[in-house]
Design a protein around this motif. Structure first.
Motif, PDB file in Angstrom:
ATOM      1  N   GLY A  33     -26.003-109.808 107.289  1.00  0.00           N
ATOM      2  CA  GLY A  33     -25.024-108.736 107.127  1.00  0.00           C
ATOM      3  C   GLY A  33     -23.974-108.864 108.218  1.00  0.00           C
ATOM      4  N   ARG A  34     -23.119-107.884 108.308  1.00  0.00           N
ATOM      5  CA  ARG A  34     -22.096-107.942 109.349  1.00  0.00           C
ATOM      6  C   ARG A  34     -21.801-106.548 109.889  1.00  0.00           C
ATOM      7  N   VAL A  35     -21.291-106.538 111.113  1.00  0.00           N
ATOM      8  CA  VAL A  35     -20.715-105.303 111.624  1.00  0.00           C
ATOM      9  C   VAL A  35     -19.271-105.636 111.976  1.00  0.00           C
ATOM     10  N   ASN A  36     -18.374-104.725 111.679  1.00  0.00           N
ATOM     11  CA  ASN A  36     -16.971-104.992 112.020  1.00  0.00           C
ATOM     12  C   ASN A  36     -16.633-104.309 113.336  1.00  0.00           C
ATOM     13  N   LEU A  37     -16.116-105.091 114.297  1.00  0.00           N
ATOM     14  CA  LEU A  37     -15.754-104.491 115.586  1.00  0.00           C
ATOM     15  C   LEU A  37     -14.479-103.675 115.444  1.00  0.00           C
ATOM     16  N   ILE A  38     -13.467-104.256 114.822  1.00  0.00           N
ATOM     17  CA  ILE A  38     -12.236-103.493 114.565  1.00  0.00           C
ATOM     18  C   ILE A  38     -11.397-104.236 113.519  1.00  0.00           C
ATOM     19  N   GLY A  39     -10.494-103.474 112.871  1.00  0.00           N
ATOM     20  CA  GLY A  39      -9.683-104.031 111.790  1.00  0.00           C
ATOM     21  C   GLY A  39     -10.281-103.558 110.479  1.00  0.00           C
ATOM     22  N   GLU A  40     -10.113-102.246 110.217  1.00  0.00           N
ATOM     23  CA  GLU A  40     -10.770-101.660 109.041  1.00  0.00           C
ATOM     24  C   GLU A  40      -9.764-101.455 107.911  1.00  0.00           C
ATOM     25  N   HIS A  41     -10.104-101.959 106.752  1.00  0.00           N
ATOM     26  CA  HIS A  41      -9.249-101.920 105.556  1.00  0.00           C
ATOM     27  C   HIS A  41      -7.987-102.758 105.728  1.00  0.00           C
ATOM     28  N   THR A  42      -7.963-103.574 106.751  1.00  0.00           N
ATOM     29  CA  THR A  42      -6.820-104.464 106.963  1.00  0.00           C
ATOM     30  C   THR A  42      -6.962-105.755 106.158  1.00  0.00           C
ATOM     31  N   ASP A  43      -8.182-106.076 105.716  1.00  0.00           N
ATOM     32  CA  ASP A  43      -8.351-107.409 105.089  1.00  0.00           C
ATOM     33  C   ASP A  43      -7.562-107.537 103.791  1.00  0.00           C
ATOM     34  N   TYR A  44      -7.663-106.533 102.910  1.00  0.00           N
ATOM     35  CA  TYR A  44      -6.917-106.646 101.643  1.00  0.00           C
ATOM     36  C   TYR A  44      -5.429-106.337 101.833  1.00  0.00           C
ATOM     37  N   ASN A  45      -5.051-105.943 103.058  1.00  0.00           N
ATOM     38  CA  ASN A  45      -3.626-105.811 103.386  1.00  0.00           C
ATOM     39  C   ASN A  45      -3.129-107.040 104.137  1.00  0.00           C
ATOM     40  N   MET A 101     -12.669-103.883  94.576  1.00  0.00           N
ATOM     41  CA  MET A 101     -11.547-104.744  94.955  1.00  0.00           C
ATOM     42  C   MET A 101     -11.522-104.982  96.462  1.00  0.00           C
ATOM     43  N   SER A 102     -12.660-105.355  97.011  1.00  0.00           N
ATOM     44  CA  SER A 102     -12.795-105.531  98.457  1.00  0.00           C
ATOM     45  C   SER A 102     -12.049-106.769  98.926  1.00  0.00           C
ATOM     46  N   GLY A 103     -11.786-106.799 100.226  1.00  0.00           N
ATOM     47  CA  GLY A 103     -11.138-107.954 100.834  1.00  0.00           C
ATOM     48  C   GLY A 103     -12.167-109.033 101.154  1.00  0.00           C
ATOM     49  N   LEU A 104     -11.766-109.948 102.034  1.00  0.00           N
ATOM     50  CA  LEU A 104     -12.609-111.119 102.305  1.00  0.00           C
ATOM     51  C   LEU A 104     -13.581-110.922 103.469  1.00  0.00           C
ATOM     52  N   MET A 105     -13.395-109.850 104.239  1.00  0.00           N
ATOM     53  CA  MET A 105     -14.103-109.761 105.519  1.00  0.00           C
ATOM     54  C   MET A 105     -15.617-109.933 105.420  1.00  0.00           C
ATOM     55  N   ASP A 106     -16.262-109.238 104.511  1.00  0.00           N
ATOM     56  CA  ASP A 106     -17.726-109.205 104.519  1.00  0.00           C
ATOM     57  C   ASP A 106     -18.321-110.572 104.180  1.00  0.00           C
ATOM     58  N   GLN A 107     -17.803-111.160 103.124  1.00  0.00           N
ATOM     59  CA  GLN A 107     -18.311-112.469 102.712  1.00  0.00           C
ATOM     60  C   GLN A 107     -17.961-113.526 103.761  1.00  0.00           C
ATOM     61  N   LYS A 167     -21.240 -95.406  99.272  1.00  0.00           N
ATOM     62  CA  LYS A 167     -21.231 -96.068  97.976  1.00  0.00           C
ATOM     63  C   LYS A 167     -19.844 -96.624  97.777  1.00  0.00           C
ATOM     64  N   LEU A 168     -19.761 -97.950  97.724  1.00  0.00           N
ATOM     65  CA  LEU A 168     -18.429 -98.562  97.660  1.00  0.00           C
ATOM     66  C   LEU A 168     -17.933 -98.716  96.230  1.00  0.00           C
ATOM     67  N   ASP A 169     -18.834 -98.594  95.272  1.00  0.00           N
ATOM     68  CA  ASP A 169     -18.354 -98.807  93.913  1.00  0.00           C
ATOM     69  C   ASP A 169     -17.706 -97.545  93.347  1.00  0.00           C
ATOM     70  N   ALA A 196     -13.120 -94.333  95.591  1.00  0.00           N
ATOM     71  CA  ALA A 196     -12.359 -94.074  96.814  1.00  0.00           C
ATOM     72  C   ALA A 196     -11.827 -95.358  97.456  1.00  0.00           C
ATOM     73  N   TYR A 197     -12.624 -96.413  97.432  1.00  0.00           N
ATOM     74  CA  TYR A 197     -12.169 -97.666  98.053  1.00  0.00           C
ATOM     75  C   TYR A 197     -10.966 -98.218  97.282  1.00  0.00           C
ATOM     76  N   ASN A 198     -11.127 -98.311  95.965  1.00  0.00           N
ATOM     77  CA  ASN A 198     -10.029 -98.847  95.156  1.00  0.00           C
ATOM     78  C   ASN A 198      -8.796 -97.946  95.241  1.00  0.00           C
ATOM     79  N   THR A 208     -17.719 -98.006 111.395  1.00  0.00           N
ATOM     80  CA  THR A 208     -17.492 -99.401 111.002  1.00  0.00           C
ATOM     81  C   THR A 208     -17.668 -99.547 109.491  1.00  0.00           C
ATOM     82  N   GLY A 209     -16.893-100.455 108.910  1.00  0.00           N
ATOM     83  CA  GLY A 209     -17.052-100.749 107.485  1.00  0.00           C
ATOM     84  C   GLY A 209     -16.166 -99.883 106.604  1.00  0.00           C
ATOM     85  N   GLY A 210     -16.535 -99.816 105.351  1.00  0.00           N
ATOM     86  CA  GLY A 210     -15.693 -99.180 104.334  1.00  0.00           C
ATOM     87  C   GLY A 210     -15.506 -97.687 104.498  1.00  0.00           C
ATOM     88  N   GLY A 211     -16.462 -97.000 105.145  1.00  0.00           N
ATOM     89  CA  GLY A 211     -16.325 -95.572 105.375  1.00  0.00           C
ATOM     90  C   GLY A 211     -17.148 -94.728 104.422  1.00  0.00           C
TER      91      GLY A 211
HETATM   92  C1  GLA Z   1     -15.709-103.002 102.878  1.00  0.00           C
HETATM   93  C2  GLA Z   1     -15.026-104.141 102.142  1.00  0.00           C
HETATM   94  C3  GLA Z   1     -14.249-105.032 103.103  1.00  0.00           C
HETATM   95  C4  GLA Z   1     -13.326-104.206 103.994  1.00  0.00           C
HETATM   96  C5  GLA Z   1     -14.073-103.016 104.596  1.00  0.00           C
HETATM   97  C6  GLA Z   1     -13.171-102.087 105.356  1.00  0.00           C
HETATM   98  O1  GLA Z   1     -16.693-103.495 103.723  1.00  0.00           O
HETATM   99  O2  GLA Z   1     -15.968-104.925 101.461  1.00  0.00           O
HETATM  100  O3  GLA Z   1     -13.520-106.012 102.394  1.00  0.00           O
HETATM  101  O4  GLA Z   1     -12.184-103.785 103.285  1.00  0.00           O
HETATM  102  O5  GLA Z   1     -14.752-102.258 103.606  1.00  0.00           O
HETATM  103  O6  GLA Z   1     -12.640-102.703 106.473  1.00  0.00           O
END
Ligand code: GLA
Length: 397
Positions: free
Chosen positions: A40-52, A179-185, A227-229, A232-234, A346-349
């Motif tokens: 898994g991952r933890v994000n230090l900073i840069g939230e919702h910036t990946d798909y932007n 429609m998540s960005g690339l960060m997690d994978q 719940k990311l599906d 709210a995320y999209n 951290t993460g999607g919220g």
């Molecule tokens: C989820 C998404 C990521 C990213 C984060 C928010 O984890 O899968 O692509 O957008 O939310 O930073």
């Protein structure tokens, strides 16, 4: 029933034959069993910036999905979960519709690999995880990466890790429908031990960033799952895109919020719906915060890192509006423990976890403070996860 969540490679090999019907002689011959891990991952900073198309700074963590599989030479994939005993599968060449369960993520990955032109192999196996689900720690990306390594068979180790991450993102976007960005994978695929990873989501350039030796990574799970599906995320993503459409009328070179400076946004925010302006303000400033954290880490200025985390959390709470009273309480409690250097959600919220940088001798005090104060404030039970930054997905010996 086996209810453990953590298994070593030999233990997984040992349970495979008994727990995964259909492996036949191959399952009994432990030398043919492949054991795979994906963190898994933890994000230090840069939230919702990946798909932007901005910057993110995640780290792969030593909470992970593990699989033991054998190739069967047929076109069937079947896996048994060791925590629940559930068994599920699908045909690689058949039509399938999502059923809303974990096997969707495996099928999604097979679909994305096929779409990208990579041959997949039939298999039987077992799957175990010690990564909490719906916690904002990318359990779905971890399943996808583990699945990709399994489904590619012998070809997996030669794959480019970033390319693999992009295929797994495609699985999430095109099959799961988030429609998540690339960060997690990316983090699950490219992780580096004891390092965070700075990714430029436009150019895909990335580099490991050493974590300070004198802080520990502590993840606090709020006990309220996210719940990311949901929509709210999209919806956040659509609002960011609406900001780009409006600002591109001022400057046609603006293709994403990555191209927007704080000055331009300040001058033109009247063109945006107030809610869209708030979303854009978060993203534009958050990109700056990622780069500022990189500089502060390089300078050993942990006080500055703490301020940037605090500003990031406030922005997610007030402008992007994806925090929760529980996450705010965890950040508040941590912030009053001496030796906690930095804390933020951290993460999607919408529930999930906070990430904390903590002096080694303050980890106990943080744990005690959270365990005593948080339940009283929220009625929920927190979980304290002491984690380490780890390597990306691969074989486990
Ligand atoms: C989820 C998404 C990521 C990213 C984060 C928010 O984890 O899968 O692509 O957008 O939310 O930073």
């Amino acid at each position: 029933m086996v209810t453990r969540t953590s298994f070593q490679a030999d233990e997984l090999r040992a349970v495979l034959h008994e727990r995964a019907p259909g492996t036949g002689a191959a399952g009994a011959d432990r030398s043919t069993v492949r054991v795979i891990r994906a963190p898994g991952r933890v994000n230090l900073i840069g939230e919702h910036t990946d798909y932007n198309l901005g910057f993110v700074l995640p780290a792969a963590i030593d909470r992970e999905v593990r699989m033991a599989v054998v190739e069967t030479g047929d076109r069937r994939v079947e896996l048994t979960r060791l925590d629940t005993g559930e068994r599920a599968g699908f045909d690689l060449d058949g039509e399938r519709t999502r059923d809303g369960t974990w096997i969707d993520y495996i099928a999604a990955t097979a679909w994305a690999l096929t779409e990208a032109g990579y041959p997949t192999v039939g298999l039987r196996g077992v799957i175990a995880t010690n990564l909490p689900e719906n916690a904002g720690l990318s359990s779905s990306a971890a399943i996808e990466l583990a699945a990709a390594w399994a489904l590619l068979g012998d070809a997996a180790p030669d794959m480019d890790r970033l390319a693999l991450a992009r295929i797994c993102q495609r699985a999430e976007n095109g099959y799961i429908g988030v429609m998540s960005g690339l960060m997690d994978q990316f983090a699950s695929s490219c992780g580096v031990g004891d390092h965070a990873l700075l990714l430029d989501c436009r150019s895909f350039d990335w580099r490991p960033v050493a974590l300070p030796a004198d802080v520990r990574l502590v993840v606090l799970h709020s006990g309220s799952s996210r719940k990311l599906d949901g929509s709210a995320y999209n919806e956040r993503r659509a609002q960011c895109e609406a900001a780009v459409v409006a600002l591109a009328q001022v400057d046609p070179d603006i293709r994403s919020l990555r191209d927007v400076t704080p000055a331009l946004l300040g001058a033109e925010r009247g063109r945006l719906e107030p809610v869209v302006a708030r979303r854009a303000e978060h993203i534009v400033a958050e990109n700056g915060r990622v780069l500022a954290v990189i500089e502060a880490l390089a300078a050993g200025d942990l006080a500055a890192v703490g301020e940037l985390f605090a500003a990031g959390h406030a922005s997610l709470r007030d402008l992007f509006e994806i925090s929760s009273p529980e996450l705010d309480a965890l950040v508040d409690i941590a912030g009053r423990v001496p030796g906690v250097v930095a804390a933020r959600m951290t993460g999607g919220g919408f529930g999930g976890c906070t990430v904390n940088l903590v002096r080694p001798d303050a980890v106990e005090a943080l744990t005690a403070a959270v365990e005593s104060e948080y339940p009283a404030r929220t009625g929920l039970t927190p979980t304290v996860l002491r984690v380490r930054a780890t390597e990306g997905a691969g074989y486990l010996d």
